[in-house]
Design a protein around this motif. Structure first.
Motif, PDB file in Angstrom:
ATOM      1  N   GLN A  72      34.640  35.651  41.666  1.00 47.66           N
ATOM      2  CA  GLN A  72      35.412  36.569  40.939  1.00 47.66           C
ATOM      3  C   GLN A  72      34.893  37.635  40.284  1.00 47.66           C
ATOM      4  O   GLN A  72      33.951  37.384  39.573  1.00 47.66           O
ATOM      5  N   ILE A  73      35.235  39.029  40.888  1.00 41.97           N
ATOM      6  CA  ILE A  73      34.529  39.957  40.082  1.00 41.97           C
ATOM      7  C   ILE A  73      35.676  41.099  39.522  1.00 41.97           C
ATOM      8  O   ILE A  73      36.821  41.466  40.364  1.00 41.97           O
ATOM      9  N   MET A  74      35.558  41.221  38.208  1.00 43.53           N
ATOM     10  CA  MET A  74      36.291  42.349  37.700  1.00 43.53           C
ATOM     11  C   MET A  74      35.853  43.524  37.177  1.00 43.53           C
ATOM     12  O   MET A  74      34.803  43.418  36.671  1.00 43.53           O
ATOM     13  N   LEU A  75      36.439  44.622  37.397  1.00 42.12           N
ATOM     14  CA  LEU A  75      35.829  45.884  37.129  1.00 42.12           C
ATOM     15  C   LEU A  75      36.763  46.217  35.982  1.00 42.12           C
ATOM     16  O   LEU A  75      37.989  46.880  36.161  1.00 42.12           O
ATOM     17  N   GLY A  76      36.546  46.347  34.598  1.00 41.00           N
ATOM     18  CA  GLY A  76      37.578  46.582  33.690  1.00 41.00           C
ATOM     19  C   GLY A  76      38.653  45.762  33.630  1.00 41.00           C
ATOM     20  O   GLY A  76      38.170  44.301  33.836  1.00 41.00           O
ATOM     21  N   ASP A  77      39.825  45.689  33.913  1.00 42.73           N
ATOM     22  CA  ASP A  77      40.884  44.620  33.951  1.00 42.73           C
ATOM     23  C   ASP A  77      41.154  44.591  35.494  1.00 42.73           C
ATOM     24  O   ASP A  77      42.403  44.032  35.726  1.00 42.73           O
ATOM     25  N   LYS A  78      40.476  45.094  36.446  1.00 45.84           N
ATOM     26  CA  LYS A  78      40.806  45.163  37.988  1.00 45.84           C
ATOM     27  C   LYS A  78      40.074  44.355  38.551  1.00 45.84           C
ATOM     28  O   LYS A  78      38.842  44.158  38.694  1.00 45.84           O
ATOM     29  N   VAL A  79      40.673  43.042  39.455  1.00 46.14           N
ATOM     30  CA  VAL A  79      40.015  42.410  40.088  1.00 46.14           C
ATOM     31  C   VAL A  79      39.702  43.022  41.632  1.00 46.14           C
ATOM     32  O   VAL A  79      40.557  43.545  42.232  1.00 46.14           O
ATOM     33  N   VAL A  80      38.412  43.301  41.829  1.00 44.33           N
ATOM     34  CA  VAL A  80      37.885  44.005  43.117  1.00 44.33           C
ATOM     35  C   VAL A  80      37.392  42.934  43.966  1.00 44.33           C
ATOM     36  O   VAL A  80      37.176  43.216  45.029  1.00 44.33           O
ATOM     37  N   PHE A  81      37.280  41.598  43.641  1.00 45.16           N
ATOM     38  CA  PHE A  81      36.692  40.585  44.887  1.00 45.16           C
ATOM     39  C   PHE A  81      37.217  39.350  44.267  1.00 45.16           C
ATOM     40  O   PHE A  81      37.049  39.009  43.154  1.00 45.16           O
ATOM     41  N   GLU A  82      37.660  38.357  45.247  1.00 38.32           N
ATOM     42  CA  GLU A  82      38.160  37.123  44.865  1.00 38.32           C
ATOM     43  C   GLU A  82      37.834  36.272  46.047  1.00 38.32           C
ATOM     44  O   GLU A  82      37.990  36.744  47.122  1.00 38.32           O
ATOM     45  N   ARG A  83      37.197  34.943  45.990  1.00 44.51           N
ATOM     46  CA  ARG A  83      36.805  34.084  46.880  1.00 44.51           C
ATOM     47  C   ARG A  83      37.246  32.900  46.695  1.00 44.51           C
ATOM     48  O   ARG A  83      37.068  32.257  45.546  1.00 44.51           O
ATOM     49  N   THR A  84      38.221  32.163  47.353  1.00 44.62           N
ATOM     50  CA  THR A  84      38.596  30.632  47.045  1.00 44.62           C
ATOM     51  C   THR A  84      38.209  29.558  47.913  1.00 44.62           C
ATOM     52  O   THR A  84      37.716  29.888  49.115  1.00 44.62           O
ATOM     53  N   LEU A  85      38.306  28.513  47.208  1.00 38.35           N
ATOM     54  CA  LEU A  85      38.103  27.126  48.195  1.00 38.35           C
ATOM     55  C   LEU A  85      39.049  26.837  49.003  1.00 38.35           C
ATOM     56  O   LEU A  85      40.097  27.015  48.570  1.00 38.35           O
ATOM     57  N   SER A  86      38.918  26.502  50.359  1.00 31.30           N
ATOM     58  CA  SER A  86      39.837  26.191  51.068  1.00 31.30           C
ATOM     59  C   SER A  86      40.396  24.866  50.850  1.00 31.30           C
ATOM     60  O   SER A  86      39.657  24.215  50.082  1.00 31.30           O
TER      61      SER A  86
END
Length: 263
Positions: A72-86
């Protein structure tokens, strides 16, 4: 364009145990503050979840957060990327852990979902967080969106068996005598997240620095332009670092940043 971007692991790098609690050295706070005042960006890059990060550091000390070992990547309070487990992968992991005698937590940004954890460990883990419990003991596979996991084992032999079993897919970063480890994915980790945010912000990799101490920092330290190992880092990390600074409580981050004229 901003000059540089630096990525900091948390445990053993930004904060350490001083005998009574987890603390951040004053020299580290000074160094990061000056680094940012010079127009640079400072990111956390950790196996920790975003809930712990925000509770520990607040929202003003860093420009962004790479949490859960890059998923998970956040820039400030904005999530710019997320990867989850299937769901299939979670089921596969549960079955493998049954075979290996391992208990674990599957984590999302704000909750953990326990699997075979004993009550005392759950209580100890929850004590790190403010407010409502972090770990949920009852959960439904259809209602979770986990991006990372931590494992718990009875001894070093159990950890080595786990490492051998998952040698092609997972990296285990042990937490010393706690008999626990955070887990990162070989196909996507801290290094990949750093490349992602570097491209997202249009800051060249030539302008990237990273500070770390653990096994899950190795690929990050190798991928950035300048990788810095703490004096208290594991030997495997020191072997691939561009520079080895002093220990966390010997002003390691500040010394390294002065050496590279970042502050």
């Amino acid at each position: 364009m901003r000059k540089n971007i630096a990525f900091f692991d948390i445990d053993g790098t930004l904060i350490g145990f001083n005998g009574t609690s987890l603390v951040m050295p004053e020299s580290t706070k000074r160094a990061i503050k000056e680094f940012r005042e010079r127009g640079n960006l400072a990111f956390i890059c950790s196996g920790r979840q975003i809930r712990f990060i925000l509770e520990m550091f607040g929202t003003d000390m860093f420009d962004g957060y790479i949490s859960a070992n890059g998923t998970q990547i956040m820039l400030g309070d904005k999530v710019v990327f997320e990867r989850t487990l299937s769901k299939d992968r979670i089921e596969y992991l549960k079955n493998a852990f049954d075979e290996l005698g391992i208990s674990c937590i599957f984590n999302d940004a704000f909750h953990g979902y326990s699997y075979d954890m004993d009550e005392s460990r759950i209580k100890r883990y929850n004590s790190q967080f403010k407010g409502n419990d972090y770990i949920l003991k009852r959960w439904n596979m259809d209602n979770i969106k986990a991006s990372s996991l931590d494992i718990f084992y009875k001894d070093e032999d159990a950890l080595e068996k786990c490492r051998e079993y998952f040698k092609e897919s997972l990296i285990f970063n042990p937490h010393g005598p706690n008999m626990s480890a955070d887990v990162s994915l070989k196909e996507w980790g801290k290094a990949d997240a750093i490349e992602y945010i570097s491209e997202y912000l249009k800051i060249p990799m030539d302008n990237t620095y990273a500070f770390g101490d653990g096994h899950n920092d190795i690929e990050m330290i190798k991928r950035v332009n300048t990788g810095i190992a703490m004096g208290n880092a594991v030997e495997e990390l020191k072997e691939v670092a561009d520079y080895i600074t002093s220990d966390i409580f010997e002003d390691g981050i500040e010394r390294a940043m002065k050496t590279y004229k970042l502050i």
